[in-house]
Write a protein that holds these residues in place. Sequence first.
Motif, PDB file in Angstrom:
ATOM      1  N   GLN A   4      20.954   2.562  -2.904  1.00  0.00           N
ATOM      2  CA  GLN A   4      20.321   2.063  -4.115  1.00  0.00           C
ATOM      3  C   GLN A   4      19.198   1.107  -3.731  1.00  0.00           C
ATOM      4  O   GLN A   4      19.278   0.397  -2.724  1.00  0.00           O
ATOM      5  CB  GLN A   4      21.333   1.307  -4.997  1.00  0.00           C
ATOM      6  N   PHE A   5      18.134   1.099  -4.567  1.00  0.00           N
ATOM      7  CA  PHE A   5      17.023   0.179  -4.368  1.00  0.00           C
ATOM      8  C   PHE A   5      17.060  -0.902  -5.439  1.00  0.00           C
ATOM      9  O   PHE A   5      17.308  -0.620  -6.610  1.00  0.00           O
ATOM     10  CB  PHE A   5      15.683   0.913  -4.461  1.00  0.00           C
ATOM     11  N   ILE A   6      16.800  -2.126  -5.037  1.00  0.00           N
ATOM     12  CA  ILE A   6      16.660  -3.244  -5.963  1.00  0.00           C
ATOM     13  C   ILE A   6      15.371  -3.974  -5.606  1.00  0.00           C
ATOM     14  O   ILE A   6      15.074  -4.189  -4.421  1.00  0.00           O
ATOM     15  CB  ILE A   6      17.856  -4.211  -5.888  1.00  0.00           C
ATOM     16  N   MET A   7      14.600  -4.348  -6.617  1.00  0.00           N
ATOM     17  CA  MET A   7      13.319  -5.009  -6.418  1.00  0.00           C
ATOM     18  C   MET A   7      13.413  -6.498  -6.749  1.00  0.00           C
ATOM     19  O   MET A   7      14.000  -6.869  -7.767  1.00  0.00           O
ATOM     20  CB  MET A   7      12.242  -4.370  -7.295  1.00  0.00           C
ATOM     21  N   ARG A   8      12.808  -7.320  -5.922  1.00  0.00           N
ATOM     22  CA  ARG A   8      12.755  -8.753  -6.164  1.00  0.00           C
ATOM     23  C   ARG A   8      11.413  -9.309  -5.660  1.00  0.00           C
ATOM     24  O   ARG A   8      10.785  -8.735  -4.759  1.00  0.00           O
ATOM     25  CB  ARG A   8      13.894  -9.487  -5.458  1.00  0.00           C
ATOM     26  N   LEU A   9      10.995 -10.438  -6.242  1.00  0.00           N
ATOM     27  CA  LEU A   9       9.776 -11.119  -5.801  1.00  0.00           C
ATOM     28  C   LEU A   9      10.134 -12.092  -4.689  1.00  0.00           C
ATOM     29  O   LEU A   9      10.938 -13.009  -4.887  1.00  0.00           O
ATOM     30  CB  LEU A   9       9.145 -11.876  -6.971  1.00  0.00           C
ATOM     31  N   MET A  10       9.527 -11.900  -3.539  1.00  0.00           N
ATOM     32  CA  MET A  10       9.897 -12.694  -2.378  1.00  0.00           C
ATOM     33  C   MET A  10       8.768 -13.547  -1.820  1.00  0.00           C
ATOM     34  O   MET A  10       9.002 -14.614  -1.273  1.00  0.00           O
ATOM     35  CB  MET A  10      10.418 -11.772  -1.253  1.00  0.00           C
ATOM     36  N   SER A  11       7.535 -13.082  -1.917  1.00  0.00           N
ATOM     37  CA  SER A  11       6.431 -13.767  -1.249  1.00  0.00           C
ATOM     38  C   SER A  11       5.210 -13.781  -2.152  1.00  0.00           C
ATOM     39  O   SER A  11       5.170 -13.123  -3.191  1.00  0.00           O
ATOM     40  CB  SER A  11       6.109 -13.094   0.088  1.00  0.00           C
ATOM     41  N   SER A  12       4.193 -14.519  -1.737  1.00  0.00           N
ATOM     42  CA  SER A  12       2.964 -14.606  -2.509  1.00  0.00           C
ATOM     43  C   SER A  12       2.240 -13.256  -2.476  1.00  0.00           C
ATOM     44  O   SER A  12       2.463 -12.435  -1.580  1.00  0.00           O
ATOM     45  CB  SER A  12       2.048 -15.687  -1.930  1.00  0.00           C
ATOM     46  N   PRO A  13       1.371 -12.994  -3.453  1.00  0.00           N
ATOM     47  CA  PRO A  13       0.656 -11.706  -3.479  1.00  0.00           C
ATOM     48  C   PRO A  13      -0.104 -11.407  -2.196  1.00  0.00           C
ATOM     49  O   PRO A  13      -0.084 -10.272  -1.706  1.00  0.00           O
ATOM     50  CB  PRO A  13      -0.286 -11.864  -4.668  1.00  0.00           C
ATOM     51  N   SER A  14      -0.784 -12.409  -1.631  1.00  0.00           N
ATOM     52  CA  SER A  14      -1.579 -12.177  -0.418  1.00  0.00           C
ATOM     53  C   SER A  14      -0.692 -11.844   0.771  1.00  0.00           C
ATOM     54  O   SER A  14      -0.969 -10.908   1.537  1.00  0.00           O
ATOM     55  CB  SER A  14      -2.442 -13.403  -0.111  1.00  0.00           C
ATOM     56  N   ILE A  15       0.377 -12.605   0.931  1.00  0.00           N
ATOM     57  CA  ILE A  15       1.297 -12.341   2.041  1.00  0.00           C
ATOM     58  C   ILE A  15       1.962 -10.984   1.868  1.00  0.00           C
ATOM     59  O   ILE A  15       2.119 -10.224   2.824  1.00  0.00           O
ATOM     60  CB  ILE A  15       2.349 -13.466   2.132  1.00  0.00           C
ATOM     61  N   HIS A  16       2.345 -10.673   0.642  1.00  0.00           N
ATOM     62  CA  HIS A  16       3.013  -9.405   0.361  1.00  0.00           C
ATOM     63  C   HIS A  16       2.121  -8.223   0.733  1.00  0.00           C
ATOM     64  O   HIS A  16       2.568  -7.262   1.373  1.00  0.00           O
ATOM     65  CB  HIS A  16       3.367  -9.361  -1.125  1.00  0.00           C
ATOM     66  N   ALA A  17       0.848  -8.264   0.336  1.00  0.00           N
ATOM     67  CA  ALA A  17      -0.085  -7.183   0.654  1.00  0.00           C
ATOM     68  C   ALA A  17      -0.326  -7.089   2.153  1.00  0.00           C
ATOM     69  O   ALA A  17      -0.401  -5.983   2.718  1.00  0.00           O
ATOM     70  CB  ALA A  17      -1.398  -7.397  -0.092  1.00  0.00           C
ATOM     71  N   ALA A  18      -0.447  -8.235   2.814  1.00  0.00           N
ATOM     72  CA  ALA A  18      -0.697  -8.231   4.261  1.00  0.00           C
ATOM     73  C   ALA A  18       0.487  -7.650   5.028  1.00  0.00           C
ATOM     74  O   ALA A  18       0.315  -6.868   5.971  1.00  0.00           O
ATOM     75  CB  ALA A  18      -1.000  -9.652   4.734  1.00  0.00           C
ATOM     76  N   GLN A  19       1.701  -8.011   4.618  1.00  0.00           N
ATOM     77  CA  GLN A  19       2.890  -7.482   5.291  1.00  0.00           C
ATOM     78  C   GLN A  19       2.984  -5.967   5.121  1.00  0.00           C
ATOM     79  O   GLN A  19       3.324  -5.249   6.068  1.00  0.00           O
ATOM     80  CB  GLN A  19       4.139  -8.155   4.728  1.00  0.00           C
ATOM     81  N   ALA A  20       2.679  -5.495   3.928  1.00  0.00           N
ATOM     82  CA  ALA A  20       2.724  -4.057   3.695  1.00  0.00           C
ATOM     83  C   ALA A  20       1.665  -3.328   4.523  1.00  0.00           C
ATOM     84  O   ALA A  20       1.920  -2.254   5.087  1.00  0.00           O
ATOM     85  CB  ALA A  20       2.526  -3.776   2.206  1.00  0.00           C
ATOM     86  N   PHE A  21       0.462  -3.895   4.588  1.00  0.00           N
ATOM     87  CA  PHE A  21      -0.601  -3.286   5.388  1.00  0.00           C
ATOM     88  C   PHE A  21      -0.157  -3.146   6.840  1.00  0.00           C
ATOM     89  O   PHE A  21      -0.315  -2.078   7.445  1.00  0.00           O
ATOM     90  CB  PHE A  21      -1.878  -4.126   5.316  1.00  0.00           C
ATOM     91  N   ARG A  22       0.386  -4.204   7.411  1.00  0.00           N
ATOM     92  CA  ARG A  22       0.789  -4.164   8.818  1.00  0.00           C
ATOM     93  C   ARG A  22       1.844  -3.092   9.067  1.00  0.00           C
ATOM     94  O   ARG A  22       1.758  -2.346  10.050  1.00  0.00           O
ATOM     95  CB  ARG A  22       1.313  -5.528   9.260  1.00  0.00           C
ATOM     96  N   GLN A  23       2.838  -3.010   8.185  1.00  0.00           N
ATOM     97  CA  GLN A  23       3.893  -2.037   8.407  1.00  0.00           C
ATOM     98  C   GLN A  23       3.364  -0.607   8.293  1.00  0.00           C
ATOM     99  O   GLN A  23       3.649   0.247   9.139  1.00  0.00           O
ATOM    100  CB  GLN A  23       5.037  -2.259   7.416  1.00  0.00           C
ATOM    101  N   PHE A  24       2.576  -0.325   7.249  1.00  0.00           N
ATOM    102  CA  PHE A  24       1.980   1.001   7.123  1.00  0.00           C
ATOM    103  C   PHE A  24       1.080   1.320   8.304  1.00  0.00           C
ATOM    104  O   PHE A  24       1.105   2.431   8.856  1.00  0.00           O
ATOM    105  CB  PHE A  24       1.156   1.085   5.841  1.00  0.00           C
ATOM    106  N   TRP A  25       0.228   0.363   8.664  1.00  0.00           N
ATOM    107  CA  TRP A  25      -0.759   0.570   9.713  1.00  0.00           C
ATOM    108  C   TRP A  25      -0.086   0.909  11.042  1.00  0.00           C
ATOM    109  O   TRP A  25      -0.505   1.827  11.765  1.00  0.00           O
ATOM    110  CB  TRP A  25      -1.629  -0.680   9.840  1.00  0.00           C
ATOM    111  N   GLN A  26       0.952   0.180  11.372  1.00  0.00           N
ATOM    112  CA  GLN A  26       1.664   0.433  12.629  1.00  0.00           C
ATOM    113  C   GLN A  26       2.406   1.760  12.588  1.00  0.00           C
ATOM    114  O   GLN A  26       2.463   2.485  13.595  1.00  0.00           O
ATOM    115  CB  GLN A  26       2.620  -0.726  12.915  1.00  0.00           C
ATOM    116  N   GLN A  27       2.969   2.115  11.446  1.00  0.00           N
ATOM    117  CA  GLN A  27       3.666   3.392  11.337  1.00  0.00           C
ATOM    118  C   GLN A  27       2.703   4.568  11.462  1.00  0.00           C
ATOM    119  O   GLN A  27       3.089   5.667  11.876  1.00  0.00           O
ATOM    120  CB  GLN A  27       4.432   3.467  10.017  1.00  0.00           C
ATOM    121  N   LEU A  28       1.428   4.347  11.106  1.00  0.00           N
ATOM    122  CA  LEU A  28       0.415   5.383  11.242  1.00  0.00           C
ATOM    123  C   LEU A  28      -0.224   5.396  12.633  1.00  0.00           C
ATOM    124  O   LEU A  28      -1.148   6.164  12.886  1.00  0.00           O
ATOM    125  CB  LEU A  28      -0.663   5.197  10.178  1.00  0.00           C
ATOM    126  N   GLY A  29       0.269   4.529  13.515  1.00  0.00           N
ATOM    127  CA  GLY A  29      -0.221   4.522  14.886  1.00  0.00           C
ATOM    128  C   GLY A  29      -1.329   3.537  15.156  1.00  0.00           C
ATOM    129  O   GLY A  29      -1.873   3.498  16.271  1.00  0.00           O
TER     130      GLY A  29
END
Length: 500
Positions: A279-304
Amino acid sequence: MYHLNIYPLRGWLLSLLASLILAHSVAYAKPANDTNNKTKDPQTTEATIAPELKHLPEKVVALIQKHKIPADELSILIQEVNTPKPLVEHEIDTPRNPASTMKLLTTWTALKELGPAWRWKTEVWTRGTVNNGVLQGDLILKGYGDPYLIYENFWQLMFDLRAKGLKDIQGNLIIDNSYFDVPEQLNQQFDKTPERVYNAIPSALMFNFQATRFLFSPNALTNKVEITTFPEGAIAKLDNQMMLREGRCTEENYNPVFVRQDAGAMLIRGDYATECGQQFIMRLMSSPSIHAAQAFRQFWQQLGGTISGTDQVGIAQSSDQLFYTYYSAPLIDQIRAINKWSNNVMTRQLLLTLGAKGIGVPGTTAKGSEVIKTYLNSVGINTQGLVIENGAGLSRDERLTARQMGQMLNLIWRDAYMPEFISSLPLLGEDGTLLKRFRHQALRGQAHLKTGTLNDVSALSGFLLTQTGKQLIVVIQHHGRHVSAGRAVQDALLEWAFNQ
């Protein structure tokens, strides 16, 4: 390490969106019982009806008297389109809290001011030179308010960067949120649950409604509940105290409790049944800027790809080079997501966009509110008493009269964009926030209505097709301590209107 699927199917995303927004739309509302055709009307006579109620349908009067609802808590307007005289009107000039029906003003104004084909852009700038796929310098992500930059779309942006040949970033990742001016805050304290997704604050670069995704996976071999987060770096420390139980996935056996701790740590406790599966549950954990940056890094690294610098907040400069522009889904598609499932943060993004486009950058809520009022005044709707705080209805201060709403709905009916807009509203008994109402009655599918629910507020606004083929405007606003009975009054009014 556990790896998430970074390219989920569109159908899965729509299901995720529906469950996410449906969760936020009921999180702060008082429960109400379904009273369709289950309660006999108490006996009423002309002598027992208060004078201020005699113009209302008899069944509605009976319910109002049964539940002791003060007449001045209700505003009701039922009127055939393109006709001057309402079938029913009650307290229609009293400004009341409209809850999420306020979204109709914001989305309709956006449709008229921006057009149904309007698209948001997200720009990628480079600060340095790119040689053989290597950026010797910083990469800047500049947002322009896209409300629907969810997993699939953000992944597409990353994929397009790789397709253009970018491989390595020998510098920092800079997030540019300057297109909007949003007061600095962790998140809204609307109802003392700042981690709930409906309390997300807007930002020019908003990834996945600002929400961190928690994946709960029962492991029978270890007798534990494994928890994975995306983005991975969203939690500094996770204290997993979930208890795996045998049995069905009931409310008692599926109740994770999130407790914020110091320094970004999170404790999660509660019971979890094996039959709940993942099951997935959504929560607010970090600021918008940090949240976007963390997502970018994870996607970017997974794409090589690689990135060597740090995450920063900044502004793109005139000397930087535009590398790529990503365009969102059109406005009309996003309005459907907003109105069907009553998405608050998407609506707030829309209000800020109206301010930026209509008055000037940076977009603010005050500018967006001014754009809406200016538009309504230009089409002959008196905005006296209208209060717009965020345009989404998640507010204790917003106010709107039933007459103002009714006038706008009548205007919509005569407009060329009418089919596009009405299709964005929940269809009674079929989808969105009206999915479970009148599912087994003749009224199913006969009305497009926007719901609004807060503690002590219940509202309903939109269009209803009667059994004789008349198209009616329906506006119901209930604001006060007796709102728990408002569902029954709404249903009785809809049944009466359908029979006209």
